[in-house]
Design a protein around this motif. Sequence first.
Motif, short mmCIF file in Angstrom:
data_model
loop_
_atom_site.label_atom_id
_atom_site.label_comp_id
_atom_site.label_asym_id
_atom_site.label_seq_id
_atom_site.Cartn_x
_atom_site.Cartn_y
_atom_site.Cartn_z
N VAL A 195 -80.31 -77.66 -59.27
CA VAL A 195 -79.43 -76.91 -60.16
C VAL A 195 -77.98 -77.25 -59.84
N GLN A 196 -77.24 -77.70 -60.83
CA GLN A 196 -75.82 -78.05 -60.67
C GLN A 196 -74.97 -76.97 -61.33
N ARG A 197 -73.97 -76.46 -60.59
CA ARG A 197 -73.10 -75.42 -61.12
C ARG A 197 -71.64 -75.75 -60.84
N ARG A 198 -70.78 -75.31 -61.73
CA ARG A 198 -69.34 -75.46 -61.54
C ARG A 198 -68.80 -74.20 -60.89
N LEU A 199 -67.94 -74.37 -59.86
CA LEU A 199 -67.41 -73.23 -59.13
C LEU A 199 -65.95 -72.92 -59.46
N THR A 200 -65.12 -73.93 -59.72
CA THR A 200 -63.70 -73.68 -60.00
C THR A 200 -63.37 -74.02 -61.45
N PHE A 201 -62.39 -73.27 -61.99
CA PHE A 201 -61.91 -73.46 -63.36
C PHE A 201 -60.39 -73.36 -63.31
N THR A 202 -59.73 -74.49 -63.13
CA THR A 202 -58.30 -74.47 -62.79
C THR A 202 -57.39 -75.00 -63.90
N ALA A 203 -57.92 -75.23 -65.09
CA ALA A 203 -57.13 -75.89 -66.14
C ALA A 203 -55.88 -75.09 -66.51
N GLU A 204 -55.91 -73.77 -66.36
CA GLU A 204 -54.78 -72.95 -66.77
C GLU A 204 -53.77 -72.73 -65.65
N ARG A 205 -54.01 -73.27 -64.48
CA ARG A 205 -53.04 -73.12 -63.39
C ARG A 205 -51.81 -74.00 -63.64
N LYS A 206 -50.73 -73.67 -62.97
CA LYS A 206 -49.50 -74.46 -63.09
C LYS A 206 -49.74 -75.89 -62.63
N PHE A 207 -50.49 -76.05 -61.56
CA PHE A 207 -50.88 -77.37 -61.05
C PHE A 207 -52.41 -77.40 -61.01
N PRO A 208 -53.05 -77.78 -62.10
CA PRO A 208 -54.50 -77.68 -62.19
C PRO A 208 -55.22 -78.77 -61.39
N GLY A 209 -56.47 -78.50 -61.07
CA GLY A 209 -57.31 -79.48 -60.41
C GLY A 209 -57.10 -79.55 -58.92
N LEU A 210 -58.09 -80.10 -58.21
CA LEU A 210 -57.95 -80.37 -56.79
C LEU A 210 -56.95 -81.50 -56.62
N GLN A 211 -56.06 -81.37 -55.64
CA GLN A 211 -55.02 -82.38 -55.45
C GLN A 211 -54.76 -82.56 -53.97
N LEU A 262 -54.64 -75.39 -48.32
CA LEU A 262 -56.08 -75.19 -48.17
C LEU A 262 -56.50 -73.96 -48.95
N TRP A 263 -57.60 -74.11 -49.70
CA TRP A 263 -58.20 -73.02 -50.45
C TRP A 263 -59.68 -72.96 -50.12
N THR A 264 -60.30 -71.82 -50.37
CA THR A 264 -61.74 -71.71 -50.22
C THR A 264 -62.33 -70.98 -51.41
N ILE A 265 -63.64 -71.18 -51.62
CA ILE A 265 -64.37 -70.48 -52.66
C ILE A 265 -65.79 -70.23 -52.19
N SER A 266 -66.39 -69.17 -52.65
CA SER A 266 -67.78 -68.86 -52.31
C SER A 266 -68.71 -69.83 -53.04
N PRO A 267 -69.84 -70.21 -52.43
CA PRO A 267 -70.82 -71.03 -53.14
C PRO A 267 -71.45 -70.29 -54.33
N ASN A 268 -71.22 -68.99 -54.41
CA ASN A 268 -71.70 -68.22 -55.56
C ASN A 268 -70.66 -68.12 -56.67
N GLY A 269 -69.50 -68.74 -56.46
CA GLY A 269 -68.46 -68.71 -57.47
C GLY A 269 -67.46 -67.59 -57.23
N GLY A 270 -66.69 -67.27 -58.27
CA GLY A 270 -65.64 -66.27 -58.14
C GLY A 270 -64.28 -66.92 -58.05
N ALA A 271 -63.27 -66.13 -57.72
CA ALA A 271 -61.90 -66.63 -57.66
C ALA A 271 -61.67 -67.37 -56.35
N PRO A 272 -60.98 -68.52 -56.39
CA PRO A 272 -60.61 -69.20 -55.14
C PRO A 272 -59.65 -68.35 -54.32
N SER A 273 -59.70 -68.52 -53.01
CA SER A 273 -58.82 -67.80 -52.10
C SER A 273 -57.90 -68.80 -51.41
N GLN A 274 -56.60 -68.54 -51.44
CA GLN A 274 -55.64 -69.43 -50.79
C GLN A 274 -55.62 -69.14 -49.30
#
Length: 458
Positions: free
Chosen positions: A313-329, A357-369
């Motif tokens: 099962v493949q799942r997406r965890l982050t959705f950053t398109a609306e951030r000021k600086f989107p995507g992992l960088q 550095l940011w983190t996110i739960s493997p179950n999804g949710g909001a990333p934590s800085q």
Amino acid sequence: MTFPCSTAHRATLALLLMTACSHSSEKDTPAKTTPVVGVERQITRGGGGRILSNTGVWSPDDRWLVYDTRFGSGFDGTRIEAVNVHTGKIKVLYESKNGANCGVVTCHPRTKKVVFILGPENPTPDWQYDFSHRQGVIVDWAKPGVAVNVDARDLTPPFTPGALRGGSHVHVWDAHGDWLSFTYNDALVESDIRDIAVSAPSPRVRVPKSHPRNHDGEYFSVLASRTTPKPAPGSDEIKRACEEAWVGDNGYARADGARQKRALAFQGSVLTANGETLSEVFIADLPEDLTKAGESPLPGTAATRPNSPRAAVQRRLTFTAERKFPGLQGPRHWLRSSPDGSRIAFLMKDDAGIVQLWTISPNGGAPSQLTRNPWPVASAFTWSPDGRRVAHVMDNCVCVTDVASGQTRRVTARTDDASTPLSEACVFAPDGRKIAFMRRLASPKDPANQICMVEIPD
């Protein structure tokens, strides 16, 4: 070259540390920091090429560091070596032959074995080193020079289940040393698309020798990710999967309370509704039985690439398109999971444009800085074995960030740009008290990569 830790040196570093701090609250006011000064030693000396991988560079007993002899970004290394961090003694574990090159080595977490990329021996105009023309091999330290194939290759249909048809890269064992993960490029269909693959030690795979580049493998290999050459804009479809990490030493706890034993987090390239390509965090939950096919055959067909097994099962965890600086960088980095599997770490810019550095739960949710520093994270990173700290480079120093507080501390002195710790590796030892990294330093002829180590207090 050594970096002494005299009283004067510590005092100077303490002054620097007063301006280098981070915290876990949402406010921008820097928290106070307690200076931590590590003891740095240069482990290797002299000319030649040396590259540490981004993880798995320590032997299980903390005494040796494994590396390859590439000079830079090109795949030009011919040896896999280990250096003793106490004596500087070097062991040659493997030397390539017949025109092949080797590199990107990682160590088994429990026994003295290494796995690395081997390019094609006796290369021909139609089969030279390429993303889709390489393989993984294992060498036991007790049998230096004897390479055992990881992934089998079958280039002639009908294809063999458990064999792949291309090239594998950056092989990393899970925490128990059972399965291997790696990135994969197919040699037959859409070779520019990168996927995540896994290998399990049973069953062994034997392929017909109907092509001169076919070979057997000791592991059963399948794709873990699902990609497509033309992702739909605004969807969770991805064209590229890369820079993966095993999630947890024993998997992670799902939202329903059950434990997912094996999972891989990775970066996936999505296409936004506006047509912009972004890298986001994805996860692939894996079944224990890799041999069962889903809707499509595991090894693929003449017109399609290999496929993931049933129940993957493949799942997406982050959705950053609306951030000021989107995507992992930031610098090239592999995702890394906390040992308990509860958090997946990655790099992303904050609203000021600084890579943190940011983190996110493997179950999804909001990333934590995690970090809130005035300088960007400048390297790949690793978690300490106890999950309390993350090691990384920042402002020309090796640093550790405390996960509970978000506080970042320098553990090496700040150096000039020419000798700053390199971005490729910043790797905690199994004992959690040492960090391996590289600097480019003067040698008898030209500057060369040197492997260094810093010991840090508890």
